[in-house]
Design a protein around this motif. Structure first.
Motif, PDB file in Angstrom:
ATOM      1  N   ARG A   1      -0.166  20.683 -14.909  1.00 24.86           N
ATOM      2  CA  ARG A   1      -1.024  19.548 -14.534  1.00 24.86           C
ATOM      3  C   ARG A   1      -0.286  18.227 -14.768  1.00 24.86           C
ATOM      4  NH1 ARG A   1      -4.920  20.523 -17.647  1.00 24.86           N
ATOM      5  NH2 ARG A   1      -6.339  21.678 -16.265  1.00 24.86           N
ATOM      6  N   SER A   2       0.457  18.134 -15.857  1.00 25.29           N
ATOM      7  CA  SER A   2       1.231  16.923 -16.142  1.00 25.29           C
ATOM      8  C   SER A   2       2.220  16.643 -15.026  1.00 25.29           C
ATOM      9  CB  SER A   2       1.976  17.084 -17.474  1.00 25.29           C
ATOM     10  OG  SER A   2       1.092  17.407 -18.526  1.00 25.29           O
ATOM     11  N   ASN A   3       2.908  17.695 -14.588  1.00 27.80           N
ATOM     12  CA  ASN A   3       3.906  17.527 -13.534  1.00 27.80           C
ATOM     13  C   ASN A   3       3.263  17.148 -12.204  1.00 27.80           C
ATOM     14  OD1 ASN A   3       7.063  19.257 -13.289  1.00 27.80           O
ATOM     15  ND2 ASN A   3       6.321  17.588 -12.030  1.00 27.80           N
ATOM     16  N   ILE A   4       2.089  17.728 -11.920  1.00 30.19           N
ATOM     17  CA  ILE A   4       1.371  17.378 -10.690  1.00 30.19           C
ATOM     18  C   ILE A   4       1.025  15.895 -10.686  1.00 30.19           C
ATOM     19  CG2 ILE A   4      -0.807  17.684  -9.442  1.00 30.19           C
ATOM     20  CD1 ILE A   4      -0.745  20.636 -10.372  1.00 30.19           C
ATOM     21  N   ILE A   5       0.525  15.402 -11.822  1.00 34.52           N
ATOM     22  CA  ILE A   5       0.134  13.992 -11.909  1.00 34.52           C
ATOM     23  C   ILE A   5       1.355  13.081 -11.800  1.00 34.52           C
ATOM     24  CG2 ILE A   5      -0.874  12.262 -13.447  1.00 34.52           C
ATOM     25  CD1 ILE A   5      -2.779  14.479 -14.421  1.00 34.52           C
ATOM     26  N   LYS A   6       2.463  13.496 -12.399  1.00 32.14           N
ATOM     27  CA  LYS A   6       3.698  12.721 -12.248  1.00 32.14           C
ATOM     28  C   LYS A   6       4.110  12.648 -10.781  1.00 32.14           C
ATOM     29  CE  LYS A   6       8.545  12.487 -13.652  1.00 32.14           C
ATOM     30  NZ  LYS A   6       8.477  11.010 -13.778  1.00 32.14           N
ATOM     31  N   LEU A   7       4.025  13.783 -10.084  1.00 33.75           N
ATOM     32  CA  LEU A   7       4.376  13.797  -8.665  1.00 33.75           C
ATOM     33  C   LEU A   7       3.412  12.939  -7.845  1.00 33.75           C
ATOM     34  CD1 LEU A   7       5.268  17.583  -8.270  1.00 33.75           C
ATOM     35  CD2 LEU A   7       6.854  15.662  -8.101  1.00 33.75           C
ATOM     36  N   LEU A   8       2.138  12.946  -8.225  1.00 33.08           N
ATOM     37  CA  LEU A   8       1.158  12.103  -7.539  1.00 33.08           C
ATOM     38  C   LEU A   8       1.520  10.627  -7.676  1.00 33.08           C
ATOM     39  CD1 LEU A   8      -2.330  13.692  -8.350  1.00 33.08           C
ATOM     40  CD2 LEU A   8      -1.320  13.364  -6.100  1.00 33.08           C
ATOM     41  N   ASN A   9       2.025  10.255  -8.849  1.00 28.33           N
ATOM     42  CA  ASN A   9       2.400   8.857  -9.082  1.00 28.33           C
ATOM     43  C   ASN A   9       3.683   8.476  -8.349  1.00 28.33           C
ATOM     44  OD1 ASN A   9       0.213   8.371 -10.772  1.00 28.33           O
ATOM     45  ND2 ASN A   9       1.326   8.947 -12.622  1.00 28.33           N
ATOM     46  N   ASP A  10       4.571   9.452  -8.167  1.00 30.42           N
ATOM     47  CA  ASP A  10       5.903   9.151  -7.636  1.00 30.42           C
ATOM     48  C   ASP A  10       6.054   9.402  -6.137  1.00 30.42           C
ATOM     49  OD1 ASP A  10       6.569   8.542 -10.219  1.00 30.42           O
ATOM     50  OD2 ASP A  10       7.631  10.421 -10.623  1.00 30.42           O
ATOM     51  N   HIS A  11       5.179  10.231  -5.551  1.00 32.88           N
ATOM     52  CA  HIS A  11       5.355  10.635  -4.150  1.00 32.88           C
ATOM     53  C   HIS A  11       4.024  10.592  -3.414  1.00 32.88           C
ATOM     54  CE1 HIS A  11       9.418  12.093  -5.083  1.00 32.88           C
ATOM     55  NE2 HIS A  11       8.891  12.646  -6.155  1.00 32.88           N
ATOM     56  N   SER A  12       4.093  10.412  -2.124  1.00 31.60           N
ATOM     57  CA  SER A  12       2.875  10.450  -1.310  1.00 31.60           C
ATOM     58  C   SER A  12       2.420  11.877  -1.055  1.00 31.60           C
ATOM     59  CB  SER A  12       3.113   9.736   0.023  1.00 31.60           C
ATOM     60  OG  SER A  12       4.161  10.353   0.745  1.00 31.60           O
ATOM     61  N   LYS A  13       3.387  12.822  -1.078  1.00 26.16           N
ATOM     62  CA  LYS A  13       3.056  14.227  -0.877  1.00 26.16           C
ATOM     63  C   LYS A  13       3.738  15.076  -1.938  1.00 26.16           C
ATOM     64  CE  LYS A  13       2.325  13.968   4.132  1.00 26.16           C
ATOM     65  NZ  LYS A  13       2.707  14.513   5.461  1.00 26.16           N
ATOM     66  N   ILE A  14       3.090  16.169  -2.321  1.00 28.61           N
ATOM     67  CA  ILE A  14       3.633  17.067  -3.335  1.00 28.61           C
ATOM     68  C   ILE A  14       4.561  18.073  -2.652  1.00 28.61           C
ATOM     69  CG2 ILE A  14       3.094  18.751  -5.141  1.00 28.61           C
ATOM     70  CD1 ILE A  14       2.042  16.011  -5.793  1.00 28.61           C
ATOM     71  N   PRO A  15       5.833  18.162  -3.069  1.00 25.00           N
ATOM     72  CA  PRO A  15       6.735  19.148  -2.450  1.00 25.00           C
ATOM     73  C   PRO A  15       6.302  20.577  -2.765  1.00 25.00           C
ATOM     74  CG  PRO A  15       7.787  18.067  -4.326  1.00 25.00           C
ATOM     75  CD  PRO A  15       6.506  17.330  -4.082  1.00 25.00           C
ATOM     76  N   LEU A  16       6.595  21.491  -1.861  1.00 25.53           N
ATOM     77  CA  LEU A  16       6.214  22.891  -2.057  1.00 25.53           C
ATOM     78  C   LEU A  16       7.112  23.582  -3.070  1.00 25.53           C
ATOM     79  CD1 LEU A  16       5.489  23.999   1.628  1.00 25.53           C
ATOM     80  CD2 LEU A  16       3.913  23.042  -0.061  1.00 25.53           C
ATOM     81  N   THR A  17       8.311  23.089  -3.234  1.00 23.79           N
ATOM     82  CA  THR A  17       9.241  23.657  -4.206  1.00 23.79           C
ATOM     83  C   THR A  17       9.883  22.527  -4.995  1.00 23.79           C
ATOM     84  OG1 THR A  17       9.744  25.531  -2.748  1.00 23.79           O
ATOM     85  CG2 THR A  17      11.276  25.107  -4.538  1.00 23.79           C
TER      86      THR A  17
ATOM     87  N   LYS B   1       0.856  -1.191   0.000  1.00 23.74           N
ATOM     88  CA  LYS B   1       0.000   0.000   0.000  1.00 23.74           C
ATOM     89  C   LYS B   1       0.892   1.241   0.000  1.00 23.74           C
ATOM     90  CE  LYS B   1      -4.568   0.933   0.557  1.00 23.74           C
ATOM     91  NZ  LYS B   1      -5.675   0.230  -0.083  1.00 23.74           N
ATOM     92  N   GLU B   2       0.763   2.076  -1.031  1.00 25.94           N
ATOM     93  CA  GLU B   2       1.522   3.319  -1.146  1.00 25.94           C
ATOM     94  C   GLU B   2       0.600   4.430  -1.613  1.00 25.94           C
ATOM     95  OE1 GLU B   2       5.894   1.426  -2.408  1.00 25.94           O
ATOM     96  OE2 GLU B   2       4.844   2.817  -3.750  1.00 25.94           O
ATOM     97  N   ASN B   3       0.635   5.562  -0.900  1.00 25.56           N
ATOM     98  CA  ASN B   3      -0.174   6.721  -1.307  1.00 25.56           C
ATOM     99  C   ASN B   3      -1.639   6.337  -1.484  1.00 25.56           C
ATOM    100  OD1 ASN B   3      -0.583   9.415  -1.904  1.00 25.56           O
ATOM    101  ND2 ASN B   3      -0.138   9.156  -4.080  1.00 25.56           N
ATOM    102  N   HIS B   4      -2.133   5.508  -0.547  1.00 26.65           N
ATOM    103  CA  HIS B   4      -3.554   5.127  -0.500  1.00 26.65           C
ATOM    104  C   HIS B   4      -3.980   4.238  -1.672  1.00 26.65           C
ATOM    105  CE1 HIS B   4      -3.744   8.076   2.675  1.00 26.65           C
ATOM    106  NE2 HIS B   4      -3.433   9.047   1.832  1.00 26.65           N
TER     107      HIS B   4
END
Length: 338
Positions: free
Chosen positions: A121-137, A9-12
């Motif tokens: 939006r593309s980068n946000i979705i990539k981060l969603l796939n790769d990390h549990s939380k989105i970095p602020l920077t 289980k990762e990132n729900h």
């Protein structure tokens, strides 16, 4: 070939790890891009109970490739929520608004703004796939909640809000993929006439962007005294140093430079010395060095100045994105019909 597997289980959501061995013919298959079919076959043959979308292939203990089984997985701007590194939970829509307010300082044609929205939006979705939380920077953008700008810039807040909302709405849920993976938001203000390519990022291409040469701040210069240079680069003050440019890109950008005993990258030059670009001519003067730079930013991906010119010539956001990026696919959510 397939030695074992486990579901975690990762990132729900469930993630399937497949452990493979190079002892078999798998090494050849890594280069043939048929792993998607192989993975589906393994799922069926092994009767793996797996309800997720993400499969990680681990070869002899090394993570080698990530495969997304559902090629048409969509994310909703208004329904999908993301967790930021500071614990804040917001929708993709509100995150996009915040990124536009925080990072876009130029006045852009509407089609250029839409291209930027799709990239973010593309980068946000990539981060969603790769990390549990989105970095602020990240290396592509920084985050400040858009409500901050309501108080800080009350005179232009409402007009910008309406413009950004419209750009988000007219590209709703759309994002770019390369080889079925969302791409990163490579954006810069102005190139040196050509955008940069990168051997490890296939969708970045070397493209002509001669419109950038007419940008008022295309050519800049900055004098840095010897003492200031040593302080900024953390070099001993009691020694003199030679400067040796070790590697220059095909786009004429300094990629590695040796100053005294230390080697610095192009990013070091821009961050530590405050240079707008790594395309720099270095003039040795009596009391220091003069850096003459061309362009603003790292030169990768979309040039805002060039994209602005393309929009003014009548290009839409899809054409702009296809000009600056290579072999990308725009994922568009199909509307449901009764």
């Amino acid at each position: 070939m397939l030695e074992s597997y486990k579901v975690v289980k990762e990132n729900h959501e469930e993630v399937l790890y497949m452990y493979l061995s190079m002892k078999y013919e798998f090494a050849d298959e890594l280069n043939n891009y048929n792993l998607d079919e192989k993975t589906t076959s393994w799922l069926c043959n092994e009767r793996i109970q797996f309800n997720g979308n993400k499969v990680v292939l681990v070869v002899d203990g090394i993570k080698t490739k990530t495969i997304y089984l559902n090629k048409n997985k969509y994310y909703s701007d208004v329904e999908t929520k993301v967790t930021l590194a500071n614990g804040e939970v917001i929708t993709i829509h509100d995150l996009l608004l915040s990124l536009l307010f925080s990072n876009i300082k130029l006045t852009l044609p509407f089609e250029t703004l839409k291209a930027v929205v799709v990239l973010y939006r593309s980068n946000i979705i990539k981060l969603l796939n790769d990390h549990s939380k989105i970095p602020l920077t990240t290396k592509h953008f920084s985050y400040t909640n858009y409500n901050y700008y309501k108080l800080s810039y009350p005179l232009i807040y409402q007009s910008n809000l309406m413009l950004f909302e419209r750009a988000i709405m007219e590209t709703q849920d759309q994002y770019l993929i390369y080889n079925n993976i969302p791409i990163e938001a490579y954006i810069h203000i102005a190139s040196n006439g050509y955008t940069e390519e990168a051997s490890n990022i296939p969708y970045l291409a070397r493209k002509e962007s001669f419109w950038d040469l007419a940008y008022p701040y295309y050519l800049q210069q900055k004098f840095i005294s010897l003492e200031e240079l040593k302080n900024k680069l953390n070099l001993p003050l009691d020694k003199d140093y030679n400067i040796q440019i070790m590697h220059v890109s095909n786009g004429n950008r300094i990629k590695k430079i040796k100053i005294g005993p230390k080697i610095f990258t192009d990013q070091d030059l821009m961050v530590l010395l405050g240079l707008p670009s790594s395309d720099a001519t270095i003039l040795v003067e009596k009391n220091g060095f003069r850096f003459i730079t061309r362009g603003i930013g790292n030169g990768y991906g979309l040039s805002l100045v060039g994209a602005k010119a393309l929009a003014n010539l009548g290009c839409n956001y899809k054409q702009i994105l296809n000009y600056y990026f290579k072999d990308i696919v725009l994922v568009i959510k199909e509307s449901k019909t009764n």
